[in-house]
Write a protein that holds these residues in place. Structure first.
Motif, PDB file in Angstrom:
ATOM      1  N   ALA A 143      40.101  11.074  33.802  1.00  0.00           N
ATOM      2  CA  ALA A 143      41.528  10.804  33.596  1.00  0.00           C
ATOM      3  C   ALA A 143      42.439  11.887  34.143  1.00  0.00           C
ATOM      4  O   ALA A 143      43.565  12.044  33.684  1.00  0.00           O
ATOM      5  N   ALA A 144      41.999  12.653  35.132  1.00  0.00           N
ATOM      6  CA  ALA A 144      42.875  13.662  35.721  1.00  0.00           C
ATOM      7  C   ALA A 144      44.122  12.980  36.287  1.00  0.00           C
ATOM      8  O   ALA A 144      44.047  11.940  36.935  1.00  0.00           O
ATOM      9  N   GLY A 145      45.261  13.578  36.007  1.00  0.00           N
ATOM     10  CA  GLY A 145      46.514  13.030  36.518  1.00  0.00           C
ATOM     11  C   GLY A 145      47.251  12.148  35.541  1.00  0.00           C
ATOM     12  O   GLY A 145      48.337  11.646  35.854  1.00  0.00           O
ATOM     13  N   THR A 146      46.706  11.950  34.347  1.00  0.00           N
ATOM     14  CA  THR A 146      47.333  11.058  33.374  1.00  0.00           C
ATOM     15  C   THR A 146      48.085  11.807  32.283  1.00  0.00           C
ATOM     16  O   THR A 146      48.625  11.192  31.358  1.00  0.00           O
ATOM     17  N   GLY A 147      48.117  13.148  32.353  1.00  0.00           N
ATOM     18  CA  GLY A 147      48.857  13.911  31.373  1.00  0.00           C
ATOM     19  C   GLY A 147      48.132  14.160  30.075  1.00  0.00           C
ATOM     20  O   GLY A 147      48.750  14.553  29.088  1.00  0.00           O
ATOM     21  N   TYR A 148      46.811  13.965  30.062  1.00  0.00           N
ATOM     22  CA  TYR A 148      46.068  14.141  28.823  1.00  0.00           C
ATOM     23  C   TYR A 148      45.523  15.555  28.632  1.00  0.00           C
ATOM     24  O   TYR A 148      44.872  15.842  27.640  1.00  0.00           O
ATOM     25  N   GLY A 149      45.754  16.421  29.602  1.00  0.00           N
ATOM     26  CA  GLY A 149      45.475  17.826  29.391  1.00  0.00           C
ATOM     27  C   GLY A 149      44.036  18.251  29.598  1.00  0.00           C
ATOM     28  O   GLY A 149      43.169  17.483  30.020  1.00  0.00           O
ATOM     29  N   ALA A 188      41.398  26.200  37.107  1.00  0.00           N
ATOM     30  CA  ALA A 188      41.566  25.821  35.713  1.00  0.00           C
ATOM     31  C   ALA A 188      41.535  24.311  35.546  1.00  0.00           C
ATOM     32  O   ALA A 188      41.773  23.550  36.489  1.00  0.00           O
ATOM     33  N   SER A 189      41.254  23.878  34.306  1.00  0.00           N
ATOM     34  CA  SER A 189      41.344  22.459  33.983  1.00  0.00           C
ATOM     35  C   SER A 189      42.801  22.022  34.047  1.00  0.00           C
ATOM     36  O   SER A 189      43.710  22.823  33.818  1.00  0.00           O
ATOM     37  N   PRO A 190      43.053  20.749  34.336  1.00  0.00           N
ATOM     38  CA  PRO A 190      44.443  20.266  34.364  1.00  0.00           C
ATOM     39  C   PRO A 190      45.115  20.450  33.008  1.00  0.00           C
ATOM     40  O   PRO A 190      44.492  20.278  31.959  1.00  0.00           O
ATOM     41  N   SER A 191      46.390  20.810  33.032  1.00  0.00           N
ATOM     42  CA  SER A 191      47.141  20.995  31.797  1.00  0.00           C
ATOM     43  C   SER A 191      48.203  19.911  31.658  1.00  0.00           C
ATOM     44  O   SER A 191      48.347  19.045  32.519  1.00  0.00           O
ATOM     45  N   ILE A 192      48.944  19.959  30.555  1.00  0.00           N
ATOM     46  CA  ILE A 192      49.851  18.864  30.223  1.00  0.00           C
ATOM     47  C   ILE A 192      51.066  18.805  31.146  1.00  0.00           C
ATOM     48  O   ILE A 192      51.495  17.731  31.554  1.00  0.00           O
ATOM     49  N   LYS A 230      53.490  18.280  33.946  1.00  0.00           N
ATOM     50  CA  LYS A 230      53.284  17.398  35.096  1.00  0.00           C
ATOM     51  C   LYS A 230      53.086  18.183  36.385  1.00  0.00           C
ATOM     52  O   LYS A 230      52.196  17.877  37.194  1.00  0.00           O
ATOM     53  N   VAL A 231      53.884  19.233  36.577  1.00  0.00           N
ATOM     54  CA  VAL A 231      53.777  19.977  37.838  1.00  0.00           C
ATOM     55  C   VAL A 231      52.518  20.840  37.852  1.00  0.00           C
ATOM     56  O   VAL A 231      51.866  21.002  38.892  1.00  0.00           O
ATOM     57  N   LEU A 232      52.151  21.396  36.689  1.00  0.00           N
ATOM     58  CA  LEU A 232      50.934  22.201  36.647  1.00  0.00           C
ATOM     59  C   LEU A 232      49.686  21.327  36.774  1.00  0.00           C
ATOM     60  O   LEU A 232      48.692  21.731  37.386  1.00  0.00           O
ATOM     61  N   GLU A 233      49.739  20.132  36.201  1.00  0.00           N
ATOM     62  CA  GLU A 233      48.613  19.216  36.341  1.00  0.00           C
ATOM     63  C   GLU A 233      48.420  18.838  37.806  1.00  0.00           C
ATOM     64  O   GLU A 233      47.299  18.842  38.323  1.00  0.00           O
ATOM     65  N   ARG A 234      49.537  18.535  38.485  1.00  0.00           N
ATOM     66  CA  ARG A 234      49.434  18.163  39.910  1.00  0.00           C
ATOM     67  C   ARG A 234      48.859  19.321  40.727  1.00  0.00           C
ATOM     68  O   ARG A 234      48.055  19.105  41.649  1.00  0.00           O
ATOM     69  N   ALA A 235      49.236  20.542  40.366  1.00  0.00           N
ATOM     70  CA  ALA A 235      48.727  21.702  41.099  1.00  0.00           C
ATOM     71  C   ALA A 235      47.249  21.933  40.855  1.00  0.00           C
ATOM     72  O   ALA A 235      46.580  22.591  41.662  1.00  0.00           O
ATOM     73  N   ALA A 236      46.709  21.377  39.769  1.00  0.00           N
ATOM     74  CA  ALA A 236      45.318  21.637  39.390  1.00  0.00           C
ATOM     75  C   ALA A 236      44.338  20.624  39.954  1.00  0.00           C
ATOM     76  O   ALA A 236      43.123  20.828  39.857  1.00  0.00           O
ATOM     77  N   VAL A 237      44.828  19.501  40.512  1.00  0.00           N
ATOM     78  CA  VAL A 237      43.925  18.468  41.017  1.00  0.00           C
ATOM     79  C   VAL A 237      44.187  18.211  42.492  1.00  0.00           C
ATOM     80  O   VAL A 237      45.270  18.503  43.009  1.00  0.00           O
ATOM     81  N   ALA A 238      43.197  17.677  43.151  1.00  0.00           N
ATOM     82  CA  ALA A 238      43.328  17.328  44.562  1.00  0.00           C
ATOM     83  C   ALA A 238      43.702  15.864  44.705  1.00  0.00           C
ATOM     84  O   ALA A 238      43.224  15.007  43.946  1.00  0.00           O
ATOM     85  N   ARG A 239      44.544  15.591  45.691  1.00  0.00           N
ATOM     86  CA  ARG A 239      44.917  14.221  46.037  1.00  0.00           C
ATOM     87  C   ARG A 239      45.043  14.130  47.555  1.00  0.00           C
ATOM     88  O   ARG A 239      44.459  14.934  48.287  1.00  0.00           O
ATOM     89  N   THR A 240      45.826  13.177  48.027  1.00  0.00           N
ATOM     90  CA  THR A 240      45.912  12.921  49.475  1.00  0.00           C
ATOM     91  C   THR A 240      46.411  14.134  50.243  1.00  0.00           C
ATOM     92  O   THR A 240      45.885  14.473  51.321  1.00  0.00           O
ATOM     93  N   ASP A 241      47.439  14.819  49.732  1.00  0.00           N
ATOM     94  CA  ASP A 241      48.025  15.944  50.468  1.00  0.00           C
ATOM     95  C   ASP A 241      46.994  17.026  50.752  1.00  0.00           C
ATOM     96  O   ASP A 241      46.986  17.621  51.848  1.00  0.00           O
ATOM     97  N   GLU A 242      46.143  17.306  49.784  1.00  0.00           N
ATOM     98  CA  GLU A 242      45.124  18.341  49.978  1.00  0.00           C
ATOM     99  C   GLU A 242      44.103  17.916  51.035  1.00  0.00           C
ATOM    100  O   GLU A 242      43.596  18.751  51.802  1.00  0.00           O
ATOM    101  N   VAL A 243      43.784  16.636  51.085  1.00  0.00           N
ATOM    102  CA  VAL A 243      42.847  16.156  52.103  1.00  0.00           C
ATOM    103  C   VAL A 243      43.489  16.221  53.480  1.00  0.00           C
ATOM    104  O   VAL A 243      42.845  16.606  54.476  1.00  0.00           O
TER     105      VAL A 243
END
Length: 724
Positions: free
Chosen positions: A517-523, A695-699, A701-714
């Protein structure tokens, strides 16, 4: 002044003892059978202690000398279709159950038949780590299993076997039998979370499970009164709504009487029971010395308990009742000593040039070292006959949402196979769980969709027990992948290791579905990608579908497999749609075959789950990079499609591994290392990786986005590869 009303438990809690009249009325055949079994166990254990003192037992040998009465008394009347499991100190329980399987009741004083000697021989061989043992030496002293006798495995993790016993009991009840399961554990385990979780689950579901507490007063060297305010451990039962008995475990006849009442309660369909037997181990946690040698017990205490010795009590009863003479009692022991010494001598030989009396194991009796990894997982022969689809199946297609594919294929398999059972938190509510994954199964088969307490360790272990027994095929749902840590013992120590640990032949048809559930705000505690951790357990197979069509085919394969399979599902995929074969929920996709989603000569991009879609988006954005995009599908080391990976890398000479999760638990780290080792000569540059942050994703929104990879990183990684 507040009013106080005294409350009482709904279920009884009693202490059982026998009168002199009760003992006089004891069935002579029962007394003689009990005496023989206890003598055989005692003599066997004394011999094991001797071998251990000589250094002939590799690893621990937790003897049960002094505790035999509880085991023999509780097991004497069980049938072969009744199951037992136990703890690291389980020789006595295993032997008593095995003797009951091979010795017919009502025959007077049992003889040391060939079948009894074979039980002793194979058990001693297993404890010594020899090829002739029940698990060909893999289990040793702490992992003893003989399925045909209903001995379903002892366990080195304190309390670790208790949840599995609930699975055995669930299967017995569901199969329509009146068979019961007894799970043995001690005073150390009674305060462990998974044990108490299982108390609650067994009571809620009215399972025919006896929690047999061997209270020997010491967890290693710590007295029970030092670690619990209520040292009468059977008091735990009524708090969970379970009737409980307390009995003197040094009195085998009293234990049998208590167990008879408990078993009658369970066979009548009234749910679980607790029996606490106060026993005493004469020796330290491990080895040939008493506890007093280590200073935590007094010699006076040890003498007091030895004066109540269960074997002596049975011998005295048999003599006073005129069932045996003193000479016959002595002869019984002599025959046991001689038989076990003869078995041991067949395993041992004098050390050439050694000291007088020095022995070692005969070399030819050890397992072949080629057996070391055999049976970590199955050979997949059970998948023969599955109808495999091609990557581009012909015929009509229809659009289907990913989450609907999850629900539909589960329901279809449950329609075709009544052994499949779904269990997890809230799966039986909310019109199909929190995401709708069990909607169709719930509509079609509500009695096989089991809503559990929030007790991941208990219900994961219960499912493992269901699978090890084999009559049912559980599908467990974890609401979030992070909950694997809560159930880590049952997933990694139990389900993943069972086949190999018990000799390589124990099938574990267990499927675990878990969402990412990365990206859903669940921390931080609800957002991990567990693939890298799961891949460290060689007994697990790991599936990672990226579209609805793959989900159907891969889940069908997982549900037909006799190995434990973890199916990962990313919540980002649930609302997406894709083309699937119209009206076909029965095709499978083979183990170990990846899919190539895009073709190109510049770089090999390797990914899984939702990141496959992000890779496709990135490749569309970076028009000057043409890549092979490999969707792994299967992530475990044994099932990885090296043929597809190697074919691509030999052509592109560059690799980019893409995942979403944190670097610390990275799946791509080991994969990149393995690619570098296998394909070094074909690489023109180091393997590159896209991962999340440290680090694990945090609550936020901007810090969570910084903690996971998506299209931009690829996209950034593709451009870096192009310019390297």
């Amino acid at each position: 002044m507040a009013k106080h009303s005294k409350l009482s438990a709904e279920q009884p809690w009693v202490e059982l003892s026998l009168t002199a009249a009760d003992r006089k009325q004891a069935d002579p055949d029962v007394v003689l059978r009990m005496l023989a079994f206890t003598q055989w166990v005692r003599t066997f254990e004394e011999y094991v202690v001797e071998l251990a003192a000589e250094g002939l037992v590799h690893g621990p040998a937790h003897s049960s000398i002094g505790q035999e009465g509880g085991a023999v008394g509780s097991l004497l009347d069980l049938r072969s279709d009744d199951f037992v499991n136990g703890s690291h100190r389980g020789h006595h329980q295993f032997l008593a159950k095995a003797f009951g399987h091979v010795v017919a009741p009502g025959t007077g004083l049992p003889e040391l038949t060939a079948e009894v000697k074979d039980v002793l021989r194979r058990t001693l061989a297993e404890i010594c780590g020899l090829d002739q043992g029940w698990s060909r030496g893999r289990g040793g002293s702490m992992h003893l299993m003989w399925r045909q006798a209903g001995a379903m495995g002892t366990n080195a993790i304190v309390g670790g076997g208790v949840p599995q016993a609930a699975g055995f009991a669930w299967n017995q009840r569901r199969a329509g039998t009146d068979a019961v399961t007894v799970t043995y554990f001690g005073d150390g385990a009674v305060n462990i979370g998974s044990v108490l979780e299982t108390f609650n689950l067994a009571a809620a579901w009215k399972l025919p499970l006896c929690f047999f507490v061997e209270n020997n007063l010491y967890a290693v060297s710590t007295h029970v009164a030092d670690v619990t305010a209520e040292p009468r451990l059977s008091a735990r039962g009524p708090g969970f709504g379970i009737p409980s008995w307390r009995v003197d475990g040094m009195d085998p006849l009293a234990v049998r009487a208590a167990m008879a009442e408990a078993v009658a309660h369970m066979r009548a369909g009234n749910g679980p029971t607790v029996v606490e037997a106060e026993v005493y181990r004469y020796f330290h946690q491990n080895g040939p010395f008493p506890g007093s040698a280590f200073g935590y017990r007094s010699k006076a205490e040890e003498k007091e308990w030895r004066d109540r010795d269960p074997l002596t009590r049975l011998q005295t009863h048999a003599i006073e009742a005129g069932l045996l003479t003193e000479e016959e009692v002595s002869a019984l022991r002599t025959r046991a000593v001689d038989a076990i010494a003869e078995i041991g001598d067949s395993f041992l030989e004098a050390v050439s040039g050694g000291k007088p009396g020095e022995r070692h194991i005969i070399g030819d009796l050890w397992p072949d070292i080629a057996f070391v990894d055999v049976g970590v997982r199955g050979d997949l022969s059970e998948l023969q006959g599955l109808r495999y689809a091609t990557d581009e199946p012909a015929g009509e297609k229809e659009e289907m949402r990913f989450i609907d594919a999850v629900s539909a294929v589960l329901a279809r398999r449950m329609e075709q196979d009544d052994r499949i059972v779904v269990l997890g938190e809230d799966v039986h509510r909310l019109n199909g769980g929190t995401n709708g994954a069990t909607k169709a199964p719930l509509q079609g088969f509500p009695e096989r969709v089991l809503g559990t307490p929030i007790s991941e360790n208990a219900f994961t272990g219960l499912a493992a027990g269901m699978a090890i027994d084999g009559r049912y095929r559980p599908v467990v749902e974890f609401m979030y992948a992070d909950f694997m840590w809560v159930a880590a013992d049952q997933l990694f120590n139990q389900a993943a290791k069972a086949r190999h640990m018990f000799g390589g032949t124990t099938a574990v048809p267990f499927v675990l579905r878990s969402k990412l559930a990365a990206g859903t705000g669940y921390g931080s505690q609800h957002s991990m990608d567990p693939a890298g951790i799961l891949a460290t357990a060689p007994g697990l197979r790991i599936v990672a579908p990226s579209d609805p069509a793959d989900y159907i085919g891969l889940m069908n394969t997982a549900l037909a497999c006799d190995d434990p399979v973890v199916v990962l599902e990313h919540v980002d995929l649930y609302p997406t749609s894709g083309q699937v074969p119209a009206g076909d929920l029965d095709y499978a996709l083979p183990v170990g075959r990846a899919a190539v989603r895009r073709h190109g000569d510049d770089v090999t991009v390797i990914s899984y789950l939702s990141m496959v879609g992000h890779c496709l988006e990135a490749l569309d954005s970076v028009a000057d990079v043409q890549a092979d995009l490999i969707d792994l599908r299967w992530l475990d080391r044994a099932s990885l499609d090296w043929t597809t990976i190697e074919t691509s890398v030999r052509r592109t000479n560059r690799v980019l591994v893409v995942e979403q999760g944190a670097r610390g638990t990275s799946y791509g780290a080991w994969l990149a290392d393995e690619i570098a080792r296998r394909l070094f000569d074909w690489l023109d540059a180091p393997v590159q990786r896209v991962t999340g942050g440290e680090a694990s994703p945090s609550i936020s929104k901007v810090l969570e986005r910084a903690a996971v990879a998506r299209t931009d990183e690829v996209v950034a990684a593709l451009r870096a590869v192009k310019n390297a």
